[in-house]
Motif scaffolding. Structure first.
Motif, PDB file in Angstrom:
ATOM      1  N   ALA A   1     -22.546  72.425 -88.316  1.00 35.36           N
ATOM      2  CA  ALA A   1     -22.193  71.275 -89.151  1.00 35.36           C
ATOM      3  C   ALA A   1     -23.485  70.594 -89.574  1.00 35.36           C
ATOM      4  O   ALA A   1     -24.396  70.416 -88.757  1.00 35.36           O
ATOM      5  N   VAL A   2     -23.556  70.216 -90.839  1.00 37.60           N
ATOM      6  CA  VAL A   2     -24.764  69.581 -91.388  1.00 37.60           C
ATOM      7  C   VAL A   2     -24.442  68.124 -91.710  1.00 37.60           C
ATOM      8  O   VAL A   2     -23.468  67.838 -92.412  1.00 37.60           O
ATOM      9  N   VAL A   3     -25.248  67.210 -91.165  1.00 35.85           N
ATOM     10  CA  VAL A   3     -25.040  65.775 -91.415  1.00 35.85           C
ATOM     11  C   VAL A   3     -26.386  65.141 -91.751  1.00 35.85           C
ATOM     12  O   VAL A   3     -27.259  65.019 -90.895  1.00 35.85           O
ATOM     13  N   LEU A   4     -26.553  64.748 -93.010  1.00 35.60           N
ATOM     14  CA  LEU A   4     -27.726  63.984 -93.420  1.00 35.60           C
ATOM     15  C   LEU A   4     -27.276  62.599 -93.854  1.00 35.60           C
ATOM     16  O   LEU A   4     -26.138  62.411 -94.282  1.00 35.60           O
ATOM     17  N   GLY A   5     -28.167  61.626 -93.758  1.00 36.42           N
ATOM     18  CA  GLY A   5     -27.823  60.285 -94.202  1.00 36.42           C
ATOM     19  C   GLY A   5     -29.037  59.392 -94.278  1.00 36.42           C
ATOM     20  O   GLY A   5     -30.119  59.729 -93.782  1.00 36.42           O
ATOM     21  N   THR A   6     -28.840  58.250 -94.922  1.00 37.70           N
ATOM     22  CA  THR A   6     -29.884  57.245 -95.046  1.00 37.70           C
ATOM     23  C   THR A   6     -29.404  55.963 -94.384  1.00 37.70           C
ATOM     24  O   THR A   6     -28.280  55.523 -94.630  1.00 37.70           O
ATOM     25  N   HIS A   7     -30.253  55.378 -93.534  1.00 36.06           N
ATOM     26  CA  HIS A   7     -29.900  54.136 -92.826  1.00 36.06           C
ATOM     27  C   HIS A   7     -28.557  54.270 -92.121  1.00 36.06           C
ATOM     28  O   HIS A   7     -27.682  53.414 -92.242  1.00 36.06           O
ATOM     29  N   GLN A   8     -28.381  55.332 -91.375  1.00 41.69           N
ATOM     30  CA  GLN A   8     -27.100  55.569 -90.719  1.00 41.69           C
ATOM     31  C   GLN A   8     -26.922  54.665 -89.501  1.00 41.69           C
ATOM     32  O   GLN A   8     -27.870  54.131 -88.953  1.00 41.69           O
ATOM     33  N   GLY A   9     -25.678  54.549 -89.081  1.00 40.60           N
ATOM     34  CA  GLY A   9     -25.373  53.888 -87.829  1.00 40.60           C
ATOM     35  C   GLY A   9     -25.274  54.955 -86.749  1.00 40.60           C
ATOM     36  O   GLY A   9     -26.272  55.524 -86.312  1.00 40.60           O
ATOM     37  N   SER A  10     -24.047  55.240 -86.341  1.00 44.31           N
ATOM     38  CA  SER A  10     -23.792  56.322 -85.399  1.00 44.31           C
ATOM     39  C   SER A  10     -22.689  57.162 -86.028  1.00 44.31           C
ATOM     40  O   SER A  10     -21.505  56.925 -85.799  1.00 44.31           O
ATOM     41  N   PRO A  11     -23.054  58.136 -86.856  1.00 38.60           N
ATOM     42  CA  PRO A  11     -22.072  58.816 -87.718  1.00 38.60           C
ATOM     43  C   PRO A  11     -20.971  59.529 -86.937  1.00 38.60           C
ATOM     44  O   PRO A  11     -21.247  60.357 -86.064  1.00 38.60           O
ATOM     45  N   ASN A  12     -19.730  59.206 -87.270  1.00 40.42           N
ATOM     46  CA  ASN A  12     -18.615  59.911 -86.647  1.00 40.42           C
ATOM     47  C   ASN A  12     -18.624  61.386 -86.998  1.00 40.42           C
ATOM     48  O   ASN A  12     -18.137  62.212 -86.225  1.00 40.42           O
ATOM     49  N   ALA A  13     -19.165  61.740 -88.164  1.00 33.55           N
ATOM     50  CA  ALA A  13     -19.217  63.155 -88.538  1.00 33.55           C
ATOM     51  C   ALA A  13     -20.016  63.957 -87.520  1.00 33.55           C
ATOM     52  O   ALA A  13     -19.687  65.108 -87.216  1.00 33.55           O
ATOM     53  N   VAL A  14     -21.076  63.358 -86.982  1.00 32.52           N
ATOM     54  CA  VAL A  14     -21.869  64.013 -85.941  1.00 32.52           C
ATOM     55  C   VAL A  14     -21.052  64.132 -84.661  1.00 32.52           C
ATOM     56  O   VAL A  14     -20.945  65.212 -84.055  1.00 32.52           O
ATOM     57  N   LEU A  15     -20.455  63.020 -84.243  1.00 31.67           N
ATOM     58  CA  LEU A  15     -19.713  63.007 -82.976  1.00 31.67           C
ATOM     59  C   LEU A  15     -18.498  63.926 -83.023  1.00 31.67           C
ATOM     60  O   LEU A  15     -18.196  64.628 -82.043  1.00 31.67           O
ATOM     61  N   GLU A  16     -17.796  63.934 -84.154  1.00 31.26           N
ATOM     62  CA  GLU A  16     -16.587  64.758 -84.263  1.00 31.26           C
ATOM     63  C   GLU A  16     -16.924  66.243 -84.230  1.00 31.26           C
ATOM     64  O   GLU A  16     -16.191  67.037 -83.603  1.00 31.26           O
ATOM     65  N   ALA A  17     -18.012  66.632 -84.891  1.00 31.55           N
ATOM     66  CA  ALA A  17     -18.421  68.032 -84.844  1.00 31.55           C
ATOM     67  C   ALA A  17     -18.836  68.429 -83.431  1.00 31.55           C
ATOM     68  O   ALA A  17     -18.440  69.486 -82.914  1.00 31.55           O
ATOM     69  N   MET A  18     -19.619  67.575 -82.788  1.00 27.04           N
ATOM     70  CA  MET A  18     -20.070  67.885 -81.433  1.00 27.04           C
ATOM     71  C   MET A  18     -18.903  67.934 -80.454  1.00 27.04           C
ATOM     72  O   MET A  18     -18.897  68.750 -79.523  1.00 27.04           O
ATOM     73  N   ALA A  19     -17.907  67.059 -80.647  1.00 27.13           N
ATOM     74  CA  ALA A  19     -16.746  67.058 -79.758  1.00 27.13           C
ATOM     75  C   ALA A  19     -16.000  68.386 -79.795  1.00 27.13           C
ATOM     76  O   ALA A  19     -15.352  68.775 -78.827  1.00 27.13           O
ATOM     77  N   ALA A  20     -16.101  69.081 -80.932  1.00 24.61           N
ATOM     78  CA  ALA A  20     -15.450  70.388 -81.064  1.00 24.61           C
ATOM     79  C   ALA A  20     -16.364  71.539 -80.660  1.00 24.61           C
ATOM     80  O   ALA A  20     -15.976  72.704 -80.752  1.00 24.61           O
ATOM     81  N   GLY A  21     -17.569  71.223 -80.232  1.00 27.52           N
ATOM     82  CA  GLY A  21     -18.501  72.267 -79.832  1.00 27.52           C
ATOM     83  C   GLY A  21     -19.232  72.913 -80.979  1.00 27.52           C
ATOM     84  O   GLY A  21     -19.840  73.979 -80.814  1.00 27.52           O
ATOM     85  N   LEU A  22     -19.198  72.281 -82.170  1.00 25.73           N
ATOM     86  CA  LEU A  22     -19.929  72.840 -83.304  1.00 25.73           C
ATOM     87  C   LEU A  22     -21.400  72.464 -83.195  1.00 25.73           C
ATOM     88  O   LEU A  22     -21.732  71.294 -82.987  1.00 25.73           O
ATOM     89  N   PRO A  23     -22.309  73.417 -83.356  1.00 31.86           N
ATOM     90  CA  PRO A  23     -23.736  73.065 -83.402  1.00 31.86           C
ATOM     91  C   PRO A  23     -23.978  72.132 -84.586  1.00 31.86           C
ATOM     92  O   PRO A  23     -23.379  72.299 -85.654  1.00 31.86           O
ATOM     93  N   VAL A  24     -24.836  71.145 -84.415  1.00 32.80           N
ATOM     94  CA  VAL A  24     -25.078  70.142 -85.451  1.00 32.80           C
ATOM     95  C   VAL A  24     -26.533  70.182 -85.897  1.00 32.80           C
ATOM     96  O   VAL A  24     -27.445  70.267 -85.067  1.00 32.80           O
ATOM     97  N   ILE A  25     -26.721  70.108 -87.207  1.00 31.30           N
ATOM     98  CA  ILE A  25     -28.046  69.951 -87.806  1.00 31.30           C
ATOM     99  C   ILE A  25     -28.041  68.593 -88.493  1.00 31.30           C
ATOM    100  O   ILE A  25     -27.232  68.352 -89.388  1.00 31.30           O
TER     101      ILE A  25
END
Length: 328
Positions: A224-248
């Motif tokens: 899963a690829v997640v880029l952003g500017t001035h992010q908080g704590s992106p749910n897209a990152v957490l949701e992918a990791m919760a499913a065991g998807l490697p995150v970039i």
């Protein structure tokens, strides 16, 4: 729950209704004065003692801080530094209502951050409540061809142009590669979506629209690829990791505390280039054993530190707690 701006998905309101949470628009007008007046009227009519801002127009927040009675507690849940920048960006409006930005933070009873940030505004009380996500079914095993996921709102801050440029480089190296974009754009970002579709022409990019069930997490993806500017704590990152998807991801906002390079994912510089992103994407496909390790480690980290029930309990405690700063 008062809805003061645009919403991206009707399913959210439907789910709240199923659980007995009323959602309403305080006024049909987008004017910040009308919104602030309506919210204060609602608070008074229902004897509310707390207003909690969550991604609210900064002008509305300033107006409420200016005129709300002292006994009405104000809590601002900040997604990240861009919320502070938004307030700085309406300094002229603040001056017009005789309330500078510093006075806004002084009036706040609690500022809630999503991660331990630096250079935060001075407030009488600042706490950190980490975002939480529900336990997810484990994603399918990695696919035989490079297959990448991007999920979440489609907006300029998500740096999707960089993602598409990187994917074009990946596809030149791996012609069977695919990129799946799950999410939709708000009306104000329709032009952004149109530009992305043009840029993606000729590439194996699939614009899949919104999927509030998040069933896509069970599909086989390389990363899963997640880029952003001035992010908080992106749910897209957490949701992918919760499913065991490697995150970039890039080290923006709280992401660097979740995605740890070589331990829970690929962490790129905050202002990473398309070439750096493409290299990480190709590496995630070329090293399946490492990708599996990072996905497993990321899943364990999220389950230990970003539990949904823990987050909900902390917000409930905050909202139910007395207000010591107003009781003195």
């Amino acid at each position: 729950m008062a809805v003061c701006g645009e919403t991206t998905q009707r399913a959210f309101a439907d789910t709240l209704a199923q659980h007995g949470v009323e959602t309403f628009r305080p006024t049909a007008q987008a004017d910040p004065y009308a919104l602030a007046e309506s919210l204060l009227g609602w608070a008074g009519a229902h004897a509310l003692r707390t207003l909690c801002f969550w991604n609210v127009d900064p002008k509305v927040k300033l107006l409420l801080a200016r005129v709300a009675p002292a006994e009405l507690r104000l809590i601002d849940v900040s997604p990240g530094h861009y919320a502070f920048a938004e307030l700085d960006g309406v300094a002229n409006f603040a001056a017009a209502i005789d309330l500078d930005v510093a006075a806004y933070y002084a009036r706040l009873d609690v500022l809630v951050l999503k991660y331990h940030a630096t250079d935060t505004p001075p407030c009488r009380r600042t706490i950190v409540i980490a975002n939480g996500v529900a336990t997810a079914s484990r994603a399918a095993p990695a696919p035989a061809v490079p297959r990448f996921l991007v999920s979440g709102r489609i907006a300029p801050s998500k740096r999707l142009k960089t993602v598409l440029t990187a994917f074009a480089q990946v596809q030149r190296d791996q012609p069977t590669a695919e990129l799946h974009l799950v999410g939709q754009a708000e009306a104000r970002h329709a032009a952004c979506l149109a530009e992305l579709r043009v840029q993606a022409s000729g590439l194996a990019v699939y614009f899949r629209g919104a999927d509030p069930t998040m069933s896509y997490r069970c599909e086989p993806f390389t990363a899963a690829v997640v880029l952003g500017t001035h992010q908080g704590s992106p749910n897209a990152v957490l949701e992918a990791m919760a499913a065991g998807l490697p995150v970039i991801a890039n080290a923006s906002g709280g992401t660097g505390g979740i995605v740890r390079a070589g331990k829970t994912g690929w962490l790129l510089p905050e202002h990473c280039t398309a070439a750096e992103l493409a290299a990480a994407m190709l590496e995630s496909f070329a090293q399946p054993a490492r990708s599996t390790f990072l996905g497993t480690a990321g899943r364990a980290y999220v389950r230990a530190h970003h539990d949904l029930e823990v987050m909900a309990a902390r917000y409930l405690d905050l909202l139910k707690s007395p207000n010591p700063s107003r009781s003195r």
